[in-house]
Design a protein around this motif. Structure first.
Motif, PDB file in Angstrom:
ATOM      1  N   TYR A 138       1.367   3.877  -2.746  1.00  0.00           N
ATOM      2  CA  TYR A 138       0.789   5.439  -2.319  1.00  0.00           C
ATOM      3  C   TYR A 138       2.092   6.370  -2.655  1.00  0.00           C
ATOM      4  O   TYR A 138       1.807   7.400  -3.401  1.00  0.00           O
ATOM      5  CB  TYR A 138       0.987   5.601  -0.792  1.00  0.00           C
ATOM      6  CG  TYR A 138       0.325   6.761  -0.339  1.00  0.00           C
ATOM      7  CD1 TYR A 138      -1.045   7.097   0.000  1.00  0.00           C
ATOM      8  CD2 TYR A 138       1.238   7.853  -0.207  1.00  0.00           C
ATOM      9  CE1 TYR A 138      -1.455   8.112   0.527  1.00  0.00           C
ATOM     10  CE2 TYR A 138       0.790   9.058   0.543  1.00  0.00           C
ATOM     11  CZ  TYR A 138      -0.622   9.191   0.643  1.00  0.00           C
ATOM     12  OH  TYR A 138      -0.983  10.693   1.173  1.00  0.00           O
TER      13      TYR A 138
ATOM     14  N   TYR B  56       0.973  -1.186   0.085  1.00  0.00           N
ATOM     15  CA  TYR B  56      -0.007  -0.022   0.049  1.00  0.00           C
ATOM     16  C   TYR B  56       0.823   1.293   0.135  1.00  0.00           C
ATOM     17  O   TYR B  56       0.843   2.282  -0.734  1.00  0.00           O
ATOM     18  CB  TYR B  56      -0.885   0.158   1.114  1.00  0.00           C
ATOM     19  CG  TYR B  56      -1.672   1.184   1.448  1.00  0.00           C
ATOM     20  CD1 TYR B  56      -2.760   1.761   0.794  1.00  0.00           C
ATOM     21  CD2 TYR B  56      -1.229   2.393   2.437  1.00  0.00           C
ATOM     22  CE1 TYR B  56      -3.410   2.690   0.861  1.00  0.00           C
ATOM     23  CE2 TYR B  56      -2.039   3.554   2.362  1.00  0.00           C
ATOM     24  CZ  TYR B  56      -3.095   3.838   1.842  1.00  0.00           C
ATOM     25  OH  TYR B  56      -3.785   4.900   1.793  1.00  0.00           O
TER      26      TYR B  56
ATOM     27  N   TYR C  31      -5.335   8.213  -5.270  1.00  0.00           N
ATOM     28  CA  TYR C  31      -6.170   7.278  -5.749  1.00  0.00           C
ATOM     29  C   TYR C  31      -6.465   7.688  -7.232  1.00  0.00           C
ATOM     30  O   TYR C  31      -6.691   6.783  -8.317  1.00  0.00           O
ATOM     31  CB  TYR C  31      -7.695   7.343  -5.090  1.00  0.00           C
ATOM     32  CG  TYR C  31      -7.381   6.333  -3.627  1.00  0.00           C
ATOM     33  CD1 TYR C  31      -7.362   4.888  -3.722  1.00  0.00           C
ATOM     34  CD2 TYR C  31      -7.003   6.980  -2.403  1.00  0.00           C
ATOM     35  CE1 TYR C  31      -7.437   4.202  -2.819  1.00  0.00           C
ATOM     36  CE2 TYR C  31      -6.956   5.808  -1.214  1.00  0.00           C
ATOM     37  CZ  TYR C  31      -6.933   4.616  -1.524  1.00  0.00           C
ATOM     38  OH  TYR C  31      -6.929   3.862  -0.466  1.00  0.00           O
TER      39      TYR C  31
ATOM     40  N   PRO D  18      -7.767   6.437   3.837  1.00  0.00           N
ATOM     41  CA  PRO D  18      -8.171   6.426   2.475  1.00  0.00           C
ATOM     42  C   PRO D  18      -9.526   7.495   2.505  1.00  0.00           C
ATOM     43  O   PRO D  18     -10.550   6.965   3.484  1.00  0.00           O
ATOM     44  CB  PRO D  18      -8.823   4.797   2.498  1.00  0.00           C
ATOM     45  CG  PRO D  18      -7.604   4.246   3.264  1.00  0.00           C
ATOM     46  CD  PRO D  18      -7.297   5.149   4.311  1.00  0.00           C
TER      47      PRO D  18
ATOM     48  N   ASN E  42      -4.761  12.489  -0.657  1.00  0.00           N
ATOM     49  CA  ASN E  42      -5.243  11.112  -0.826  1.00  0.00           C
ATOM     50  C   ASN E  42      -6.028  11.019  -1.987  1.00  0.00           C
ATOM     51  O   ASN E  42      -5.848   9.791  -2.503  1.00  0.00           O
ATOM     52  CB  ASN E  42      -5.956  10.863   0.620  1.00  0.00           C
ATOM     53  CG  ASN E  42      -6.212   9.431   0.783  1.00  0.00           C
ATOM     54  OD1 ASN E  42      -7.260   9.053   0.479  1.00  0.00           O
ATOM     55  ND2 ASN E  42      -5.279   8.378   1.342  1.00  0.00           N
TER      56      ASN E  42
END
Length: 390
Positions: free
Chosen positions: A8, A4, A381, A71, A377
């Protein structure tokens, strides 16, 4: 977890992050410069406000990290929304029962003697997350957000109206404006189209006006002579230079004295007792006086980049939740900056709102940093999804 974090940082929005950091550091330098005389006259060390803001930034850094790594999709979770609402309810009850006055508004609370906190700042971010999360959840149930009607989210609308009423009772009119515009922007970014969007805007506009009218009836002293003066000076502030136009006129003098190149860092004259607390909502006047057009361009350019980046993400992402949150944060920062600069320019009544990331203020930088973390964030994504599709 390791995978992750690798994903990221591979998709991390470094330009957005660097802009945010540079604005905060630039603001810290200007707070030191603009507040030295204020601190001395208050019999404090010359760097008192600088030291306090440095501490504020350290706390804000933690808020940014939380926002950046949590998230954003969880903001539609029922439990998360309930927790956010509970915090909002406690803060509003606290400020109305035992709030402290500052700048003509009873809008502050003391958090156990550790720091002063302004609930209306939390309300701005809360409205973004709660409205977006509620609309998104209802959209999932109705198969599309476009099928959502005003009566489907009457509960979030009622909470928004309660917040407007509470903040209005604090007589923080600048925050009322921002919270109102934020709610409208969430609807605009939701994907609701045509008549349905018109219904939402009408509902919020009508009931919002009723709530503000109720505040004016209950708080008969809102339109004080000082506040009325803020409207009178818009035509010619020099006519009221000894009264309501004092700040604007001295702001003009600071900007005029700075010219293209500025007097030089630390060389402002207006901060020497002419502009009261210039480290807050009139800090741009000191920037213009000391650093000239270049200093002003740095601030406006940085803020414009953040706002435009947020709007770009909102308009190009396919995720309705990301679109609403990113758009809401961009509008919040952009509209608050507009109110601050328009007040300085004398084209809009002074509201006392801070210049995002630049002005002195612990609550402001804390919540704005959390919002920036959330925006980054979402950006991560967004970039990850684009790479998957390419």
């Amino acid at each position: 977890m390791k995978k992750y974090f690798a994903t990221y940082f591979r998709n991390f929005d470094y330009p957005l992050f660097i802009t945010y950091i540079l604005l905060c550091l630039f603001g810290l330098v200007m707070i030191y410069s603009s507040s030295m005389m204020v601190a001395i006259t208050e019999q404090k060390p010359p760097d008192a406000y600088y030291a306090k803001q440095l501490t504020n930034l350290k706390v804000a850094a933690l808020a940014f990290i939380v926002g950046a790594f949590f998230p954003y999709k969880h903001y539609s979770n029922k439990t998360i929304l309930f927790m956010l609402m509970c915090v909002m309810a406690v803060l509003l009850a606290w400020v109305n029962i035992n709030g402290m006055s500052a700048g003509g508004s009873k809008s502050w609370i003391s958090l156990f003697g550790i720091m002063n906190f302004q609930p209306s700042e939390y309300a701005k971010l809360f409205v973004i997350l709660y409205f977006a999360g509620s609309l998104y959840k209802k959209g999932l149930r109705e198969s599309s957000i476009q099928n959502v009607q005003p009566n489907d989210i009457i509960y979030p609308i009622s909470i928004w109206l309660l917040i407007l009423f509470s903040v209005g009772m604090e007589t923080d009119l600048g925050a009322v404006l921002i919270i109102g515009v934020i709610a409208m922007s969430i609807l605009a970014f939701s994907g609701i189209k045509g008549r349905t969007l018109g219904k939402f805007v009408a509902v919020l506009g009508i009931f919002g006006t009723i709530i503000i009218a109720a505040v004016f009836l209950i708080k008969g002293d809102i339109l004080t002579e000082s506040r009325m003066g803020r409207f009178l000076v818009l035509k010619n502030p020099f006519e009221y230079a000894d009264g309501s136009g004092y700040q604007i006129v001295n702001g003009y003098l600071a900007i005029g004295a700075g010219g293209l190149e500025g007097r030089g860092l630390g060389q402002s004259i207006q901060k020497l007792g002419y502009l009261p607390h210039p480290e807050t909502d009139f800090i741009m006047a000191i920037i213009a006086e000391e650093l000239g057009v270049l200093g002003v361009a740095i601030v406006i350019g940085g803020l414009a980049f953040i706002v435009l980046r947020g709007l770009y993400i909102a308009m190009t992402t396919k995720d309705p939740l990301a679109r609403m949150i990113a758009g809401g944060i961009a509008v919040w920062i952009g509209f608050q900056a507009f109110l601050n600069l328009a007040g300085l320019a004398g084209i809009f009544p002074l509201t006392g709102v801070t210049l995002p990331f630049i002005s002195y203020g612990g609550t402001s930088i804390l919540l704005l940093s959390l919002a920036m973390g959330i925006l980054i964030n979402i950006s991560m994504y967004y970039k990850f999804d684009k790479r998957k599709q390419s």
